[in-house]
Design a protein around this motif. Sequence first.
Motif, short mmCIF file in Angstrom:
data_model
loop_
_atom_site.label_atom_id
_atom_site.label_comp_id
_atom_site.label_asym_id
_atom_site.label_seq_id
_atom_site.Cartn_x
_atom_site.Cartn_y
_atom_site.Cartn_z
N UNK A 54 1.98 0.33 -20.94
CA UNK A 54 0.88 -0.38 -20.72
C UNK A 54 0.49 -0.09 -19.00
N UNK A 55 -0.48 0.64 -18.76
CA UNK A 55 -0.61 0.92 -17.26
C UNK A 55 -0.75 -0.06 -16.50
N UNK A 56 -1.04 -1.38 -16.53
CA UNK A 56 -0.95 -2.23 -15.55
C UNK A 56 0.37 -3.10 -15.46
N UNK A 57 1.36 -2.55 -16.35
CA UNK A 57 2.97 -3.06 -16.38
C UNK A 57 3.51 -2.29 -15.63
N UNK A 58 3.05 -0.88 -15.10
CA UNK A 58 3.72 -0.03 -14.60
C UNK A 58 4.37 -0.46 -13.17
N UNK A 59 5.61 -0.25 -12.97
CA UNK A 59 6.42 -0.50 -11.59
C UNK A 59 5.86 0.22 -10.57
N UNK A 60 5.43 -0.13 -9.38
CA UNK A 60 5.05 0.73 -8.16
C UNK A 60 6.40 1.05 -7.20
N UNK A 97 12.57 5.87 -7.22
CA UNK A 97 12.23 5.18 -6.36
C UNK A 97 11.13 5.34 -5.41
N UNK A 98 9.86 4.47 -5.54
CA UNK A 98 8.68 4.75 -4.90
C UNK A 98 8.47 3.78 -3.70
N UNK A 99 9.39 2.96 -3.59
CA UNK A 99 9.19 1.88 -2.46
C UNK A 99 8.66 2.40 -1.31
N UNK A 100 8.49 1.13 -0.30
CA UNK A 100 7.82 1.66 0.93
C UNK A 100 8.55 2.34 2.07
N UNK A 101 10.07 2.59 1.80
CA UNK A 101 10.64 3.31 2.86
C UNK A 101 10.56 4.80 2.43
N UNK A 130 4.95 9.17 1.63
CA UNK A 130 4.29 9.76 0.53
C UNK A 130 4.28 11.37 0.54
N UNK A 131 4.42 12.14 1.75
CA UNK A 131 4.53 13.22 1.91
C UNK A 131 5.89 13.75 1.23
N UNK A 132 6.96 12.97 1.33
CA UNK A 132 8.36 13.59 0.51
C UNK A 132 8.02 13.48 -0.88
N UNK A 133 7.34 12.24 -1.33
CA UNK A 133 6.88 12.30 -2.76
C UNK A 133 6.05 13.16 -3.33
N UNK A 134 5.21 13.67 -2.58
CA UNK A 134 4.32 14.76 -2.93
C UNK A 134 5.25 15.98 -2.95
N UNK A 135 6.05 16.28 -2.01
CA UNK A 135 6.67 17.64 -2.28
C UNK A 135 8.00 17.51 -3.47
N UNK A 183 1.15 -1.17 -0.08
CA UNK A 183 0.04 -0.14 0.00
C UNK A 183 0.95 1.20 0.12
N UNK A 184 1.75 1.04 0.65
CA UNK A 184 2.74 2.49 0.73
C UNK A 184 3.44 2.69 -0.59
N UNK A 185 3.94 1.69 -1.26
CA UNK A 185 4.40 1.70 -2.53
C UNK A 185 3.46 2.37 -3.61
N UNK A 186 2.32 1.73 -3.51
CA UNK A 186 1.15 1.83 -4.53
C UNK A 186 1.02 3.44 -4.29
N UNK A 187 0.72 3.95 -2.96
CA UNK A 187 0.40 5.35 -2.88
C UNK A 187 1.70 6.37 -3.33
N UNK A 188 2.86 5.94 -3.13
CA UNK A 188 3.94 6.59 -3.70
C UNK A 188 3.97 6.63 -5.09
N UNK A 189 3.76 5.63 -5.94
CA UNK A 189 3.77 5.41 -7.27
C UNK A 189 2.57 6.46 -7.76
N UNK A 190 1.36 6.36 -7.27
CA UNK A 190 0.36 6.98 -7.57
C UNK A 190 0.69 8.64 -7.80
N UNK A 191 1.25 9.09 -6.76
CA UNK A 191 1.68 10.63 -6.66
C UNK A 191 2.36 10.75 -8.22
#
Length: 392
Positions: free
Chosen positions: A300-306, A359-363, A366-371, A275-283
């Motif tokens: 292709x969207x379904x093949x995008x890495x998170x 890198x959008x992994x769990x560590x 999401x606030x940093x990705x948004x910034x 969920x953390x990786x997905x949220x980061x990638x979505x940003x």
Amino acid sequence: MVDIAAPALRPANSHFSSGPCSKRPGWSLDALSDAPLGRSHRAKVGKDKLKLAIDLTREILNVPADYRIGIVPASDTGAVEMAMWSLLGERGVDMVAWESFGAGWVTDVVKQLKLKDVRKVEAGYGELPDLSSIDFDRDVVFTWNGTTSGVRVPNADFIPADRKGLTICDATSAAFAQDLDFSKLDVTTFSWQKVLGGEGGHGMIILSPRAVERLTTYVPAWPLPKIFRMTSGGKLIEGIFTGETINTPSMLCVEDYIDALKWAKSLGGLNALIARADANAKVIFDLVAKNDWIANLAKVDETRSNTSVCLTIADPDVLALDADDQAAFAKGMVTLLDKQGIAFDIGAYRDAPAGLRIWAGATIETSDMEALMPWLTWAYQTQKATLSKAAA
């Protein structure tokens, strides 16, 4: 350089490298104070630590009880090579590749192992090959998530349950961020320095009962170096899978991996990490959707890495440049962000198309990705203005 107003908000953590990856939030050296430094890894305290690392790996990744998990030398590369040198050659092999590391495994099998019955199932950066063309009566080697292309397999549905060959999966930037179906995987490898932000040099190998059977019934035609040997006298060396490592591990790195595993468990385990990786990638994906100057390398969207999100500069003015100038444009953006202390090490992999790799992994928080996102736009606008000024 042309002055463009910089965003006011900065990421608290600027470490967006795709490996080694950012440490977990709140990490400090104090987390490693229980490491048994100066002690033998073969002493009880060392064996207990290594077994704990294996047990926590099993728990968090939901690895079946009858699968073996071992800590091996030389990071994910060592684990993949160990699997290929130990298991391949019993039958033909399909080598599946769509980015740099997968292509490297193809080279090793063809030029180093010199196997004759090899089929290449390949695609270029940004795409998956035709997975339906893979013959699972043969052994199959593939990456789950292409770290250098940002393209992953969406699931394991393409792998039949009644396959005759073995599946060897390099899952180094997928493990702990994507749902691996171990029933379809006979060998799974990864390293500590990806999704959990551990230190480099140590690999993990997970073996299914089918892989163990191959190991104990098939002897390769070539000699195996000591660090690749998982059997002795036709029997599995069980100690490797309970913490008796082949060579000397760093107990400091082991402690760091245990700390990351405990952090993952405290979050809620695998689902929370995904969920953390997905949220980061979505940003990042949201930024791409709202701007026509940037695009996801994955077509292709379904093949995008998170985890390793790879981006290209899609501005027509930039695309009109020659390849070297396109690469210089992207490198200029990377340099700007590095000098500002906003994002480190986010350039595309050296063999990949010019662009960015974030890198959008769990560590990552999401606030940093948004910034980070407004800063990407700032870097692009600054480079574009410089390009326009030079052309005037």
